[in-house]
Design a protein around this motif. Structure first.
Motif, PDB file in Angstrom:
ATOM      1  N   UNK A   1       0.827  -1.212   0.000  1.00 30.63           N
ATOM      2  CA  UNK A   1       0.000   0.000   0.000  1.00 30.63           C
ATOM      3  C   UNK A   1       0.859   1.258   0.000  1.00 30.63           C
ATOM      4  N   UNK A   2       1.077   1.796  -1.188  1.00 26.21           N
ATOM      5  CA  UNK A   2       1.833   3.036  -1.324  1.00 26.21           C
ATOM      6  C   UNK A   2       0.919   4.256  -1.296  1.00 26.21           C
ATOM      7  N   UNK A   3      -0.385   4.026  -1.161  1.00 24.84           N
ATOM      8  CA  UNK A   3      -1.319   5.152  -1.018  1.00 24.84           C
ATOM      9  C   UNK A   3      -1.473   5.532   0.455  1.00 24.84           C
ATOM     10  N   UNK A   4      -1.695   4.553   1.312  1.00 30.85           N
ATOM     11  CA  UNK A   4      -1.946   4.826   2.729  1.00 30.85           C
ATOM     12  C   UNK A   4      -0.836   4.315   3.647  1.00 30.85           C
ATOM     13  N   UNK A   5       0.040   3.475   3.157  1.00 30.19           N
ATOM     14  CA  UNK A   5       1.115   2.945   3.991  1.00 30.19           C
ATOM     15  C   UNK A   5       2.384   3.771   3.878  1.00 30.19           C
ATOM     16  N   UNK A   6       3.180   3.789   4.945  1.00 28.59           N
ATOM     17  CA  UNK A   6       4.443   4.542   4.969  1.00 28.59           C
ATOM     18  C   UNK A   6       5.574   3.647   4.456  1.00 28.59           C
ATOM     19  N   UNK A   7       5.514   3.317   3.174  1.00 30.53           N
ATOM     20  CA  UNK A   7       6.451   2.372   2.568  1.00 30.53           C
ATOM     21  C   UNK A   7       7.273   3.097   1.508  1.00 30.53           C
ATOM     22  N   UNK A   8       8.583   3.117   1.681  1.00 32.50           N
ATOM     23  CA  UNK A   8       9.433   3.809   0.714  1.00 32.50           C
ATOM     24  C   UNK A   8       9.713   2.900  -0.490  1.00 32.50           C
ATOM     25  N   UNK A   9      10.346   3.477  -1.508  1.00 29.13           N
ATOM     26  CA  UNK A   9      10.537   2.754  -2.764  1.00 29.13           C
ATOM     27  C   UNK A   9      11.496   1.584  -2.605  1.00 29.13           C
ATOM     28  N   UNK A  10      12.530   1.740  -1.792  1.00 30.87           N
ATOM     29  CA  UNK A  10      13.480   0.663  -1.573  1.00 30.87           C
ATOM     30  C   UNK A  10      12.790  -0.537  -0.917  1.00 30.87           C
ATOM     31  N   UNK A  11      11.974  -0.253   0.104  1.00 32.33           N
ATOM     32  CA  UNK A  11      11.251  -1.321   0.786  1.00 32.33           C
ATOM     33  C   UNK A  11      10.235  -1.963  -0.147  1.00 32.33           C
ATOM     34  N   UNK A  12       9.564  -1.152  -0.954  1.00 37.15           N
ATOM     35  CA  UNK A  12       8.610  -1.680  -1.912  1.00 37.15           C
ATOM     36  C   UNK A  12       9.276  -2.675  -2.869  1.00 37.15           C
ATOM     37  N   UNK A  13      10.416  -2.291  -3.404  1.00 37.81           N
ATOM     38  CA  UNK A  13      11.116  -3.171  -4.331  1.00 37.81           C
ATOM     39  C   UNK A  13      11.518  -4.479  -3.656  1.00 37.81           C
ATOM     40  N   UNK A  14      12.001  -4.385  -2.419  1.00 40.65           N
ATOM     41  CA  UNK A  14      12.364  -5.593  -1.669  1.00 40.65           C
ATOM     42  C   UNK A  14      11.149  -6.482  -1.454  1.00 40.65           C
ATOM     43  N   UNK A  15      10.020  -5.877  -1.111  1.00 47.93           N
ATOM     44  CA  UNK A  15       8.795  -6.646  -0.907  1.00 47.93           C
ATOM     45  C   UNK A  15       8.367  -7.370  -2.181  1.00 47.93           C
ATOM     46  N   UNK A  16       8.470  -6.694  -3.306  1.00 42.80           N
ATOM     47  CA  UNK A  16       8.074  -7.303  -4.575  1.00 42.80           C
ATOM     48  C   UNK A  16       8.959  -8.514  -4.890  1.00 42.80           C
ATOM     49  N   UNK A  17      10.257  -8.349  -4.724  1.00 42.57           N
ATOM     50  CA  UNK A  17      11.167  -9.454  -4.974  1.00 42.57           C
ATOM     51  C   UNK A  17      10.927 -10.621  -4.030  1.00 42.57           C
ATOM     52  N   UNK A  18      10.693 -10.325  -2.755  1.00 38.31           N
ATOM     53  CA  UNK A  18      10.440 -11.368  -1.776  1.00 38.31           C
ATOM     54  C   UNK A  18       9.135 -12.097  -2.085  1.00 38.31           C
TER      55      UNK A  18
END
Length: 250
Positions: free
Chosen positions: A35-52
């Motif tokens: 959730x990049x609309x309401x969550x406090x998630x930066x781009x680096x963490x987002x990319x890591x989450x996608x890969x995981x």
């Protein structure tokens, strides 16, 4: 695309912790929506989450904040299986989302095979472009009265794969009372419109999940968020101990 091609059960990921994605995969969810609309998630963490998520066998979607290149390009290059785009309340807004998310001729997304979506430069350009237009899922979130009235037209826009009814924003924007007959009737009409036009449909759910899937024609559901699951599980655990042992109160 049909509803059968969409993963069925997912959850929002709001905590900036890649482990949330791993835990959802272990729990048996089909997809996670970062959730990049309401969550406090930066781009680096987002990319890591996608890969995981990809490594754990769970489909990684991202709910973006908007349709600027910065909103959509990073998650797509990082290998997101698709995007949830909020506040798509008209055909024109759906077309704008398609232009942002798809490669030419459907859209104007910039191309680079150097990221995860391009296998770090290994994927042939043609395969990368085909995957971006054919395999990446674009989910249009319909969140007000106007949107639900036009939901089948929004879902029929070339490049849109499914529509998603957002009941909380619908409640707020329409100034409905939760569970009001007016809101219920509006949602029921939208469900029927999607069924009549074979538009894949999703929403959020909890105890009503089985009814939504089996009797109301929904193709995929978001079953809450990692934060909600943690809070509810922690509350149930503490409450069970306090109930069994009255002296264990605060």
């Amino acid at each position: 695309m049909t509803g059968d091609e969409l993963p069925r059960l997912g959850a929002w990921v709001k905590l900036p912790a890649p482990e949330s994605v791993e835990l959802l995969a272990l729990a048996g969810f089909d997809f996670a929506v970062i959730d990049a609309e309401h969550g406090a998630i930066d781009l680096r963490t987002m990319s890591t989450m996608i890969g995981l998520a990809r490594g754990c066998g769970i489909a990684p979607f991202v709910r973006v904040a908007g349709t600027t290149p910065r909103d959509v390009q990073v998650p797509l290059d990082a290998g997101a299986a698709g995007l949830f785009v909020p506040q798509i309340n008209s055909v024109a807004q759906a077309q704008d989302a398609v232009r942002a998310v798809r490669f030419p001729p459907l859209g104007r997304r910039g191309a680079s095979t150097s990221g995860r979506a391009g296998q770090w430069g290994r994927a042939p350009l043609g395969d990368y472009l085909r995957a971006g237009n054919d395999d990446v899922r674009l989910i249009a979130q319909t969140e007000n009265v106007t949107a639900l009235s036009a939901i089948a037209d929004i879902g029929a826009v070339a490049g849109v794969d499914a529509v998603f009814i957002g009941p909380m924003d619908l409640t707020v924007s329409g100034r409905f009372q939760e569970g009001s007959p007016e809101m219920t009737n509006l949602i029921t009409a939208a469900e029927q419109s999607c069924a009549d036009h074979h538009i894949p449909l999703g929403t959020v759910a909890s105890a009503d999940a089985a009814e939504l899937l089996q009797r109301r024609g929904y193709d995929f559901l978001v079953l809450g968020a990692d934060t909600t699951i943690l809070r509810q599980g922690a509350h149930a655990l503490v409450n069970s101990v306090r109930t069994a042992t009255p002296g264990a109160g605060r």
